[in-house]
Motif scaffolding. Structure first.
Motif, PDB file in Angstrom:
ATOM      1  N   LEU A 115       0.822  -1.211   0.000  1.00  0.00           N
ATOM      2  CA  LEU A 115       0.000   0.000   0.000  1.00  0.00           C
ATOM      3  C   LEU A 115       0.853   1.257   0.000  1.00  0.00           C
ATOM      4  CD1 LEU A 115      -2.787  -1.073   2.489  1.00  0.00           C
ATOM      5  CD2 LEU A 115      -3.085  -0.575   0.056  1.00  0.00           C
ATOM      6  N   SER A 116       1.939   1.256   0.761  1.00  0.00           N
ATOM      7  CA  SER A 116       2.772   2.452   0.795  1.00  0.00           C
ATOM      8  C   SER A 116       3.495   2.667  -0.531  1.00  0.00           C
ATOM      9  CB  SER A 116       3.742   2.447   1.963  1.00  0.00           C
ATOM     10  OG  SER A 116       4.476   1.287   2.043  1.00  0.00           O
ATOM     11  N   ALA A 117       3.808   1.618  -1.245  1.00  0.00           N
ATOM     12  CA  ALA A 117       4.410   1.766  -2.569  1.00  0.00           C
ATOM     13  C   ALA A 117       3.376   2.212  -3.602  1.00  0.00           C
ATOM     14  CB  ALA A 117       5.047   0.447  -3.005  1.00  0.00           C
ATOM     15  N   LYS A 131       0.902   6.569  -6.407  1.00  0.00           N
ATOM     16  CA  LYS A 131       0.519   6.390  -7.807  1.00  0.00           C
ATOM     17  C   LYS A 131      -0.999   6.386  -8.003  1.00  0.00           C
ATOM     18  CE  LYS A 131       4.687   3.663  -8.572  1.00  0.00           C
ATOM     19  NZ  LYS A 131       5.359   4.189  -7.417  1.00  0.00           N
ATOM     20  N   LEU A 132      -1.750   6.346  -6.904  1.00  0.00           N
ATOM     21  CA  LEU A 132      -3.201   6.234  -7.003  1.00  0.00           C
ATOM     22  C   LEU A 132      -3.856   7.567  -7.356  1.00  0.00           C
ATOM     23  CD1 LEU A 132      -3.999   4.001  -3.913  1.00  0.00           C
ATOM     24  CD2 LEU A 132      -4.023   3.329  -6.309  1.00  0.00           C
ATOM     25  N   PRO A 133      -4.921   7.512  -8.155  1.00  0.00           N
ATOM     26  CA  PRO A 133      -5.683   8.732  -8.411  1.00  0.00           C
ATOM     27  C   PRO A 133      -6.488   9.088  -7.162  1.00  0.00           C
ATOM     28  CG  PRO A 133      -6.734   6.859  -9.483  1.00  0.00           C
ATOM     29  CD  PRO A 133      -5.438   6.364  -8.895  1.00  0.00           C
ATOM     30  N   PRO A 134      -6.884  10.336  -7.026  1.00  0.00           N
ATOM     31  CA  PRO A 134      -7.591  10.787  -5.819  1.00  0.00           C
ATOM     32  C   PRO A 134      -8.832   9.965  -5.466  1.00  0.00           C
ATOM     33  CG  PRO A 134      -6.982  12.660  -7.170  1.00  0.00           C
ATOM     34  CD  PRO A 134      -6.638  11.426  -7.959  1.00  0.00           C
ATOM     35  N   GLU A 135      -9.526   9.459  -6.457  1.00  0.00           N
ATOM     36  CA  GLU A 135     -10.751   8.702  -6.153  1.00  0.00           C
ATOM     37  C   GLU A 135     -10.481   7.352  -5.493  1.00  0.00           C
ATOM     38  OE1 GLU A 135      -9.860   8.090 -10.566  1.00  0.00           O
ATOM     39  OE2 GLU A 135     -10.015   9.824  -9.252  1.00  0.00           O
ATOM     40  N   LEU A 136      -9.270   6.835  -5.579  1.00  0.00           N
ATOM     41  CA  LEU A 136      -8.933   5.563  -4.930  1.00  0.00           C
ATOM     42  C   LEU A 136      -8.265   5.741  -3.575  1.00  0.00           C
ATOM     43  CD1 LEU A 136      -7.673   3.374  -7.913  1.00  0.00           C
ATOM     44  CD2 LEU A 136      -9.876   3.274  -6.744  1.00  0.00           C
ATOM     45  N   LEU A 137      -7.873   6.955  -3.251  1.00  0.00           N
ATOM     46  CA  LEU A 137      -7.173   7.188  -1.985  1.00  0.00           C
ATOM     47  C   LEU A 137      -8.016   6.856  -0.746  1.00  0.00           C
ATOM     48  CD1 LEU A 137      -5.118  10.382  -2.802  1.00  0.00           C
ATOM     49  CD2 LEU A 137      -4.305   8.033  -2.564  1.00  0.00           C
ATOM     50  N   PRO A 138      -9.323   7.168  -0.708  1.00  0.00           N
ATOM     51  CA  PRO A 138     -10.093   6.779   0.480  1.00  0.00           C
ATOM     52  C   PRO A 138     -10.100   5.259   0.724  1.00  0.00           C
ATOM     53  CG  PRO A 138     -11.292   8.424  -0.757  1.00  0.00           C
ATOM     54  CD  PRO A 138     -10.113   8.002  -1.608  1.00  0.00           C
ATOM     55  N   GLU A 139     -10.197   4.493  -0.349  1.00  0.00           N
ATOM     56  CA  GLU A 139     -10.175   3.030  -0.211  1.00  0.00           C
ATOM     57  C   GLU A 139      -8.814   2.548   0.290  1.00  0.00           C
ATOM     58  OE1 GLU A 139     -10.691  -0.997  -2.911  1.00  0.00           O
ATOM     59  OE2 GLU A 139     -11.272   0.930  -3.767  1.00  0.00           O
ATOM     60  N   ALA A 140      -7.749   3.132  -0.240  1.00  0.00           N
ATOM     61  CA  ALA A 140      -6.407   2.759   0.196  1.00  0.00           C
ATOM     62  C   ALA A 140      -6.195   3.128   1.658  1.00  0.00           C
ATOM     63  CB  ALA A 140      -5.357   3.429  -0.682  1.00  0.00           C
ATOM     64  N   LEU A 141      -6.675   4.291   2.054  1.00  0.00           N
ATOM     65  CA  LEU A 141      -6.538   4.718   3.442  1.00  0.00           C
ATOM     66  C   LEU A 141      -7.318   3.806   4.379  1.00  0.00           C
ATOM     67  CD1 LEU A 141      -5.473   6.707   5.512  1.00  0.00           C
ATOM     68  CD2 LEU A 141      -7.418   8.183   4.982  1.00  0.00           C
ATOM     69  N   ALA A 142      -8.522   3.448   4.000  1.00  0.00           N
ATOM     70  CA  ALA A 142      -9.325   2.533   4.818  1.00  0.00           C
ATOM     71  C   ALA A 142      -8.641   1.179   4.952  1.00  0.00           C
ATOM     72  CB  ALA A 142     -10.718   2.373   4.215  1.00  0.00           C
ATOM     73  N   THR A 143      -8.047   0.716   3.873  1.00  0.00           N
ATOM     74  CA  THR A 143      -7.325  -0.555   3.913  1.00  0.00           C
ATOM     75  C   THR A 143      -6.122  -0.463   4.840  1.00  0.00           C
ATOM     76  OG1 THR A 143      -8.035  -1.048   1.659  1.00  0.00           O
ATOM     77  CG2 THR A 143      -6.155  -2.282   2.498  1.00  0.00           C
ATOM     78  N   ALA A 144      -5.384   0.637   4.751  1.00  0.00           N
ATOM     79  CA  ALA A 144      -4.215   0.818   5.613  1.00  0.00           C
ATOM     80  C   ALA A 144      -4.627   0.911   7.076  1.00  0.00           C
ATOM     81  CB  ALA A 144      -3.454   2.068   5.191  1.00  0.00           C
ATOM     82  N   ARG A 145      -5.680   1.642   7.359  1.00  0.00           N
ATOM     83  CA  ARG A 145      -6.143   1.761   8.743  1.00  0.00           C
ATOM     84  C   ARG A 145      -6.586   0.416   9.300  1.00  0.00           C
ATOM     85  NH1 ARG A 145      -9.570   7.323   8.193  1.00  0.00           N
ATOM     86  NH2 ARG A 145      -7.849   8.719   8.646  1.00  0.00           N
ATOM     87  N   ALA A 146      -7.190  -0.395   8.480  1.00  0.00           N
ATOM     88  CA  ALA A 146      -7.691  -1.700   8.931  1.00  0.00           C
ATOM     89  C   ALA A 146      -6.568  -2.671   9.280  1.00  0.00           C
ATOM     90  CB  ALA A 146      -8.594  -2.308   7.861  1.00  0.00           C
ATOM     91  N   ILE A 147      -5.371  -2.411   8.806  1.00  0.00           N
ATOM     92  CA  ILE A 147      -4.257  -3.317   9.081  1.00  0.00           C
ATOM     93  C   ILE A 147      -3.976  -3.380  10.570  1.00  0.00           C
ATOM     94  CG2 ILE A 147      -1.759  -3.653   8.815  1.00  0.00           C
ATOM     95  CD1 ILE A 147      -2.067  -2.542   5.965  1.00  0.00           C
TER      96      ILE A 147
END
Length: 50
Positions: free
Chosen positions: A22-24, A28-44
């Motif tokens: 996720l950190s890599a 590279k993610l577009p803004p519309e995918l950042l909330p999903e990536a953040l939620a995934t990172a927080r869930a770790i």
């Protein structure tokens, strides 16, 4: 292709490898995918509510 890559990163079972992926991927993610990536990172590291 980036949504599929994010989905693949979310599917990684090992928390450390998932966090690394996720950190890599995040810069590279577009803004519309950042909330999903953040939620995934927080869930770790956050425990699931009971």
């Amino acid at each position: 292709m980036l949504p599929e890559t994010l989905a693949a990163a979310r599917a990684i079972e090992d928390k450390r490898y998932r966090a690394d992926a996720l950190s890599a991927l995040a810069p590279k993610l577009p803004p519309e995918l950042l909330p999903e990536a953040l939620a995934t990172a927080r869930a770790i590291w956050m425990p699931k509510p009971t």
